[in-house]
Design a protein around this motif. Structure first.
Motif, PDB file in Angstrom:
ATOM      1  N   ARG A  95       0.827  -1.206   0.000  1.00  8.58           N
ATOM      2  CA  ARG A  95       0.000   0.000   0.000  1.00  8.58           C
ATOM      3  C   ARG A  95       0.865   1.263   0.000  1.00  8.58           C
ATOM      4  O   ARG A  95       0.531   2.256  -0.663  1.00  8.58           O
ATOM      5  N   ALA A  96       1.967   1.210   0.711  1.00 12.44           N
ATOM      6  CA  ALA A  96       2.873   2.363   0.711  1.00 12.44           C
ATOM      7  C   ALA A  96       3.503   2.565  -0.657  1.00 12.44           C
ATOM      8  O   ALA A  96       3.650   3.703  -1.124  1.00 12.44           O
ATOM      9  N   ARG A  97       3.855   1.469  -1.317  1.00 15.11           N
ATOM     10  CA  ARG A  97       4.438   1.582  -2.664  1.00 15.11           C
ATOM     11  C   ARG A  97       3.451   2.215  -3.633  1.00 15.11           C
ATOM     12  O   ARG A  97       3.813   3.060  -4.458  1.00 15.11           O
ATOM     13  N   ALA A  98       2.195   1.833  -3.526  1.00 13.67           N
ATOM     14  CA  ALA A  98       1.186   2.374  -4.434  1.00 13.67           C
ATOM     15  C   ALA A  98       0.919   3.853  -4.178  1.00 13.67           C
ATOM     16  O   ALA A  98       0.466   4.567  -5.081  1.00 13.67           O
ATOM     17  N   ALA A  99       1.191   4.324  -2.972  1.00 12.47           N
ATOM     18  CA  ALA A  99       0.932   5.729  -2.643  1.00 12.47           C
ATOM     19  C   ALA A  99       2.044   6.659  -3.092  1.00 12.47           C
ATOM     20  O   ALA A  99       1.891   7.882  -3.024  1.00 12.47           O
ATOM     21  N   LEU A 100       3.176   6.123  -3.558  1.00 10.66           N
ATOM     22  CA  LEU A 100       4.295   6.967  -3.963  1.00 10.66           C
ATOM     23  C   LEU A 100       4.008   7.635  -5.302  1.00 10.66           C
ATOM     24  O   LEU A 100       3.413   7.017  -6.201  1.00 10.66           O
ATOM     25  N   PRO A 101       4.434   8.888  -5.508  1.00 10.04           N
ATOM     26  CA  PRO A 101       4.336   9.516  -6.833  1.00 10.04           C
ATOM     27  C   PRO A 101       5.163   8.736  -7.852  1.00 10.04           C
ATOM     28  O   PRO A 101       6.173   8.117  -7.508  1.00 10.04           O
ATOM     29  N   ALA A 102       4.752   8.805  -9.103  1.00  9.01           N
ATOM     30  CA  ALA A 102       5.383   7.985 -10.140  1.00  9.01           C
ATOM     31  C   ALA A 102       6.863   8.323 -10.308  1.00  9.01           C
ATOM     32  O   ALA A 102       7.711   7.429 -10.424  1.00  9.01           O
ATOM     33  N   GLY A 103       7.194   9.619 -10.336  1.00 11.86           N
ATOM     34  CA  GLY A 103       8.591   9.996 -10.527  1.00 11.86           C
ATOM     35  C   GLY A 103       9.479   9.548  -9.386  1.00 11.86           C
ATOM     36  O   GLY A 103      10.609   9.098  -9.596  1.00 11.86           O
ATOM     37  N   LEU A 104       8.978   9.673  -8.174  1.00 11.20           N
ATOM     38  CA  LEU A 104       9.758   9.244  -7.012  1.00 11.20           C
ATOM     39  C   LEU A 104       9.849   7.730  -6.939  1.00 11.20           C
ATOM     40  O   LEU A 104      10.903   7.176  -6.606  1.00 11.20           O
ATOM     41  N   ALA A 105       8.772   7.046  -7.268  1.00 12.30           N
ATOM     42  CA  ALA A 105       8.780   5.584  -7.198  1.00 12.30           C
ATOM     43  C   ALA A 105       9.783   4.983  -8.172  1.00 12.30           C
ATOM     44  O   ALA A 105      10.352   3.918  -7.908  1.00 12.30           O
ATOM     45  N   ALA A 106      10.033   5.671  -9.293  1.00 14.45           N
ATOM     46  CA  ALA A 106      10.952   5.122 -10.292  1.00 14.45           C
ATOM     47  C   ALA A 106      12.390   5.066  -9.804  1.00 14.45           C
ATOM     48  O   ALA A 106      13.197   4.303 -10.349  1.00 14.45           O
ATOM     49  N   MET A 107      12.739   5.871  -8.809  1.00 12.19           N
ATOM     50  CA  MET A 107      14.118   5.882  -8.329  1.00 12.19           C
ATOM     51  C   MET A 107      14.259   5.240  -6.950  1.00 12.19           C
ATOM     52  O   MET A 107      15.287   5.398  -6.301  1.00 12.19           O
ATOM     53  N   LEU A 108      13.232   4.509  -6.522  1.00 14.36           N
ATOM     54  CA  LEU A 108      13.283   3.841  -5.224  1.00 14.36           C
ATOM     55  C   LEU A 108      13.243   2.328  -5.413  1.00 14.36           C
ATOM     56  O   LEU A 108      12.552   1.817  -6.302  1.00 14.36           O
ATOM     57  N   ASP A 109      13.988   1.628  -4.577  1.00  3.12           N
ATOM     58  CA  ASP A 109      13.925   0.173  -4.547  1.00  3.12           C
ATOM     59  C   ASP A 109      12.637  -0.264  -3.861  1.00  3.12           C
ATOM     60  O   ASP A 109      11.977   0.527  -3.174  1.00  3.12           O
ATOM     61  N   PRO A 110      12.250  -1.529  -4.036  1.00  3.71           N
ATOM     62  CA  PRO A 110      11.051  -2.016  -3.328  1.00  3.71           C
ATOM     63  C   PRO A 110      11.194  -1.837  -1.829  1.00  3.71           C
ATOM     64  O   PRO A 110      12.290  -1.859  -1.262  1.00  3.71           O
ATOM     65  N   GLY A 111      10.051  -1.682  -1.173  1.00  3.98           N
ATOM     66  CA  GLY A 111      10.044  -1.384   0.245  1.00  3.98           C
ATOM     67  C   GLY A 111      10.477  -2.561   1.111  1.00  3.98           C
ATOM     68  O   GLY A 111      10.166  -3.721   0.817  1.00  3.98           O
ATOM     69  N   ILE A 112      11.209  -2.241   2.163  1.00  8.76           N
ATOM     70  CA  ILE A 112      11.629  -3.221   3.164  1.00  8.76           C
ATOM     71  C   ILE A 112      10.850  -2.916   4.438  1.00  8.76           C
ATOM     72  O   ILE A 112      10.995  -1.842   5.023  1.00  8.76           O
ATOM     73  N   ALA A 113      10.016  -3.859   4.841  1.00  8.50           N
ATOM     74  CA  ALA A 113       9.193  -3.660   6.036  1.00  8.50           C
ATOM     75  C   ALA A 113       9.941  -4.138   7.270  1.00  8.50           C
ATOM     76  O   ALA A 113      10.620  -5.172   7.237  1.00  8.50           O
ATOM     77  N   THR A 114       9.837  -3.385   8.337  1.00 12.12           N
ATOM     78  CA  THR A 114      10.487  -3.750   9.597  1.00 12.12           C
ATOM     79  C   THR A 114       9.504  -3.598  10.743  1.00 12.12           C
ATOM     80  O   THR A 114       8.649  -2.693  10.743  1.00 12.12           O
ATOM     81  N   VAL A 115       9.626  -4.497  11.697  1.00 11.80           N
ATOM     82  CA  VAL A 115       8.910  -4.395  12.965  1.00 11.80           C
ATOM     83  C   VAL A 115       9.968  -4.512  14.050  1.00 11.80           C
ATOM     84  O   VAL A 115      10.667  -5.531  14.131  1.00 11.80           O
ATOM     85  N   THR A 116      10.113  -3.472  14.860  1.00 15.67           N
ATOM     86  CA  THR A 116      11.237  -3.383  15.793  1.00 15.67           C
ATOM     87  C   THR A 116      10.735  -3.047  17.186  1.00 15.67           C
ATOM     88  O   THR A 116       9.840  -2.206  17.358  1.00 15.67           O
TER      89      THR A 116
END
Length: 895
Positions: A95-116
């Motif tokens: 859901r977070a990946r889908a909320a990213l703007p297209a231009g910004l999403a193109a320069m980001l790697d897939p999301g890494i989820a953490t629970v700490t």
């Protein structure tokens, strides 16, 4: 009816053949200038892309985009075990990946989820032992590990048993974890251990260690989010050593973690690392806006996510560095193009002067001004087209691309200079305007001409002043492109304005010299002064030489300043010849004595450097860099190195009961009014007794205190840095066996030397110096060639009247060398003044990596350029003297 211009082809072809060398010279000037200016755009873009990518890569996780789902505000512990918890964590990441703007999403790697979890204090073996339980999830699953001992964590309840509920108030639910071998050794734990612990709220947590693992790929991005999973972090708090390790929670044991720790203590994040390889500097502004919009428009109630990232600040800082480098490059390019234009104007003037007779005859025989200018335009277009095309083609081959913008003014002047000047000569040759016989009328015309010239000179001076003011006010950062030319032209316009002033003063000086020569018995001086009275006041030749020398001096000084600034910046950033940065430990003080006695080490000191301190005064507060050192040892270190000395360090070491002496650098004056240092959980009243040294090139205010003074105030500061000075500093720090990374001055300097932006600017300044020197020499040669016919005629007459060859050489040398020497020395002085006046506004520190502008360097070898230009005038004088001597005396008498 307007007659259509008719161009005579044989005349054009004959002129091309007769002046082929001069036309080839003009074409080469166009080609060389186009080659250099056209190469700047592609090379600069690639350097900017590498610089931005390097900045993003160096920022690491600071350049990542982090999405955070909301926490449970009540902080309750789940009572039902949820086997689908890992799937919901991945759904949040999607859901977070889908909320990213297209231009910004193109320069980001897939999301890494953490629970700490927060730090869990282990209660079984004394204080100072902590574990942080972490669950990592990538689109490909948890990061791969291999188990060296034991096994992977298992679920606390069988999957086929159905839902499991925990009774409120019952015993803590255990959670199985795995640890890396370094963490297991540091905390003395292993497979099968049951670890009692408690969280920040002193609620019990039960941990079972199932195995010891090693990461299959330790460099994977997921491990960088929680580095303590691979290596424990060590620290020291109030003299007690602290060890914090990470424990890996797997997909199977994540549901147990949610039962073991209250939900408001579990930090859930989705981190999107930035792919530095795909970042381009031209997209940084758009990406920065998208990041800012994402942060300010986050609405947790609507999307369930809030966003945070320092990527915008990283890209903004990188873009400022790029625009600073581009602004400095524009300063060099404006000077280079201006000098090329002046040389082309001189060459066009010489070309038309040689053809003055045929042009006047053609005009007297009925040729229109359009036909006269058109014939000159044909050959000018041919020369400019060949030169521009050659420069662009070579630039494309060598630089992998070509920018044509800077070639436009060069091409336009190469095309129009000769036709315009030729049309003016033709128009004046048949002008019907008569010279008035009345002396007062002639005086009025003369005053009118002087007024027009004065208006032009005043315009040049005003333009230079406005350009300089624009540079001082706005600088070059953020002023790239055509909008930044106003400030970038300041150095060139100052050189032009200074030369105009010198030429204006030269005429009265020559008249004074002429009056003095008339009273002298030496006829050579009189002849030289008489020739100078006719030629010294011509602006274009002096301008071409002076501006070329000035821009050459400016470029050489700019490169030398940045070169030395890199050295000073690297030394200051390291803090000596080498620096060791281990984990905080009290044993560093004894290790310093070992380093100080090592071969090749002149001095060493240990200290603590922490950017997490805050200084609060009566009126203001500011974050500061706190440096806690042995004042005497650090003073010896500074005295033994090229680092700036800090004589006020001797004022430290005499604390009173209520205040700790401190040195302060930077910040507002209000910070010095009863300052209180807030660091960790302590507050200390300071007494500012002097100015601190700039430790490790800090941009923030620096507070330096003595370790003994701070200890007597009840605050312990365990050192975490060792500095050493001397040729053996690096090897000595690597062999003391306290861990940590060693940074040497040589490595830091090499990195700065090879920085894409810094190396490009220095290379451009060095490359432009060669054509600038050639343009200065060409200015001398072309100006001398334009005056050569009149000079040969006058010298021939003097020779026919009996003037000796030696005196002829003196007259010729005196005329050429005097004008050239004045122009060269003027250019040298104006170049040095321009560097001193504009260096502080060029943001050189962004290229050298310093916190403050570097000290201006005026290299002595810039004098060689002026000497080379004057020497070229001597060579021209000798050549013309030999030409005069070769003429037969009878021919001179007949002429």
């Amino acid at each position: 009816m307007i007659r259509r211009p008719r161009l005579h082809g044989p005349t054009i072809a004959g002129r091309l053949r007769s002046d082929v060398r001069l036309l080839v010279l003009m074409g080469l000037v166009v080609a060389v200038t186009t080659l250099l200016t056209a190469s700047v755009a592609p090379v600069g873009d690639r350097a900017a892309d590498r610089a931005v990518a390097t900045a993003v890569q160096d920022a690491g996780l600071d350049g990542a985009v982090v999405a955070t789902p909301p926490r449970d505000p009540y902080g309750s512990v789940d009572i039902a075990r949820d086997p689908g918890a890992p799937d919901r964590v991945r759904e949040t990441a999607d859901r977070a990946r889908a909320a990213l703007p297209a231009g910004l999403a193109a320069m980001l790697d897939p999301g890494i989820a953490t629970v700490t979890t927060p730090q869990i204090h282990l209660l079984d073996q004394g204080p100072g032992r902590y574990l942080v339980l972490t669950y990592l999830d990538t689109p490909q699953g948890s990061p791969a590990v291999r188990y060296l001992e034991g096994r992977a964590p298992r679920p606390g309840a069988p999957a086929d048993k159905g839902p499991v509920e925990v009774e409120p108030g019952g015993p803590p639910w255990p959670v199985e974890v795995a640890v890396s071998r370094p963490v297991a050794r540091a905390l003395a734990i292993g497979p099968g251990d049951r670890l009692p612990g408690e969280d920040d709220q002193h609620q019990p947590v039960r941990i079972r260690v199932s195995g010891v693992y090693a990461a299959t790929d330790p460099d994977a991005a997921a491990w960088r989010l929680s580095p303590e999973l691979l290596d424990p972090a060590r620290g020291d708090l109030q003299g007690v050593e602290q060890v914090t390790g990470g424990a890996l929670v797997t997909r199977e044991s994540l549901p147990d973690l949610q039962l073991a720790v209250p939900s408001n203590e579990l930090a859930r994040h989705v981190t999107f690392p930035t792919r530095s390889a795909v970042v381009r500097w031209r997209s940084t502004e758009a990406i920065t806006r998208e990041v800012a919009h994402l942060q300010v428009s986050a609405d947790a109630t609507a999307t369930g996510l809030t966003w945070d990232s320092a990527l915008g600040a990283v890209l903004t800082d990188a873009r400022d560095q790029v625009t600073a480098a581009q602004g400095q490059a524009q300063v060099v390019l404006v000077g280079l193009v201006t000098c090329a234009l002046l040389v082309l104007a001189l060459a066009a003037q010489l070309l038309v002067t040689r053809r003055r007779g045929p042009i006047v005859v053609a005009r007297e025989r009925g040729a229109s001004l359009g036909e006269v200018a058109g014939e000159l335009l044909v050959e000018s277009v041919l020369v400019a087209a060949v030169g521009t095309t050659l420069g662009l083609v070579v630039a494309d081959l060598l630089a992998g691309g070509a920018g044509w913008v800077w070639a436009v003014p060069v091409t336009v002047v190469a095309v129009l200079a000769a036709p315009v000047y030729g049309g003016v000569v033709a128009a004046r040759s048949t002008s019907v305007r008569r010279a008035p016989a009345n002396r007062s009328a002639r005086r009025v015309l003369d005053r009118s001409r002087r007024a027009r010239r004065l208006a032009v000179e005043v315009t040049v001076l005003v333009a230079a002043a406005l350009s300089f003011a624009a540079l001082r006010q706005r600088g070059v950062v953020g002023q790239s492109g055509w909008g930044g030319l106003t400030g970038a032209a300041a150095a060139t316009l100052c050189a032009v304005a200074g030369t105009v002033v010198v030429v204006r003063l030269l005429a009265p000086a020559v008249r004074v010299g002429l009056r003095a020569a008339r009273r002298s018995v030496d006829g050579v001086g009189l002849l030289v002064a008489a020739r100078l009275s006719q030629t010294a006041g011509r602006v274009l030749p002096v301008l071409a030489v002076s501006v070329a020398v000035a821009q050459l001096t400016f470029g050489v000084a700019l490169a030398a300043t940045e070169h030395q600034g890199q050295e000073a910046g690297a030394l200051l950033a390291v803090g000596g010849d080498a620096r060791l940065r281990p984990a905080p430990q009290a044993g560093l003080r004894s290790a310093v004595r070992q380093v100080a006695h090592a071969p090749g080490v002149q001095a060493a000191a240990a200290g603590l450097v922490d950017d997490g301190a805050r200084l609060v005064s009566d009126r203001t507060a500011a974050p500061v860099r706190l440096v806690v050192v042995d004042a005497a040892a650090y003073e010896r270190l500074l005295a033994s190195s090229p680092l700036p000395d800090a004589p006020q360090m001797a004022r430290l070491g005499g604390s009173r009961a209520d205040q700790v002496p401190a040195l302060l650098l930077g910040g507002s004056a209000d910070l010095r009014e009863h300052p209180v240092l807030q660091w960790r959980d302590s507050s200390v009243q300071l007494d500012v007794v002097g100015t601190a040294p700039r430790v490790e090139a800090s941009a923030a205010p620096v507070v330096v205190v003595d370790a003994g003074d701070l200890g007597r105030a009840g605050v312990l500061a365990t050192p975490d840095t060792v500095w050493a000075v001397g040729p053996g500093a690096g090897p000595a720090l690597r062999t003391i066996g306290v861990g940590g990374s060693v940074t040497t001055y040589a490595d830091e300097l090499d990195a700065r030397r090879h920085d894409p932006l810094a190396s490009s600017v220095v290379a451009l300044a060095a490359a432009a110096s060669v054509p600038l020197l050639v343009f200065a020499v060409l200015g001398v040669v072309l100006a001398a060639a334009a005056e050569a016919p009149a000079r040969r005629l006058s010298l021939g007459r003097l020779r026919s009247l009996g003037l000796a060859d030696r005196d002829l050489r003196r007259v010729l040398s005196g005329e050429l060398l005097t004008t050239t020497a004045v122009a060269a020395l003027t250019g040298l002085a104006l170049g040095l003044v321009s560097v001193l006046a504009t260096a502080g506004s060029l943001s050189l520190q962004r290229i050298t990596g310093q916190a403050v502008p570097p000290q201006v360097v005026l290299p002595w070898w810039s004098l060689l350029a002026a000497c080379a230009v004057v020497l070229s005038a001597g060579v021209v004088a000798l050549s013309e003297w030999r030409g005069v001597r070769r003429r037969v005396l009878a021919e001179l008498l007949r002429s």
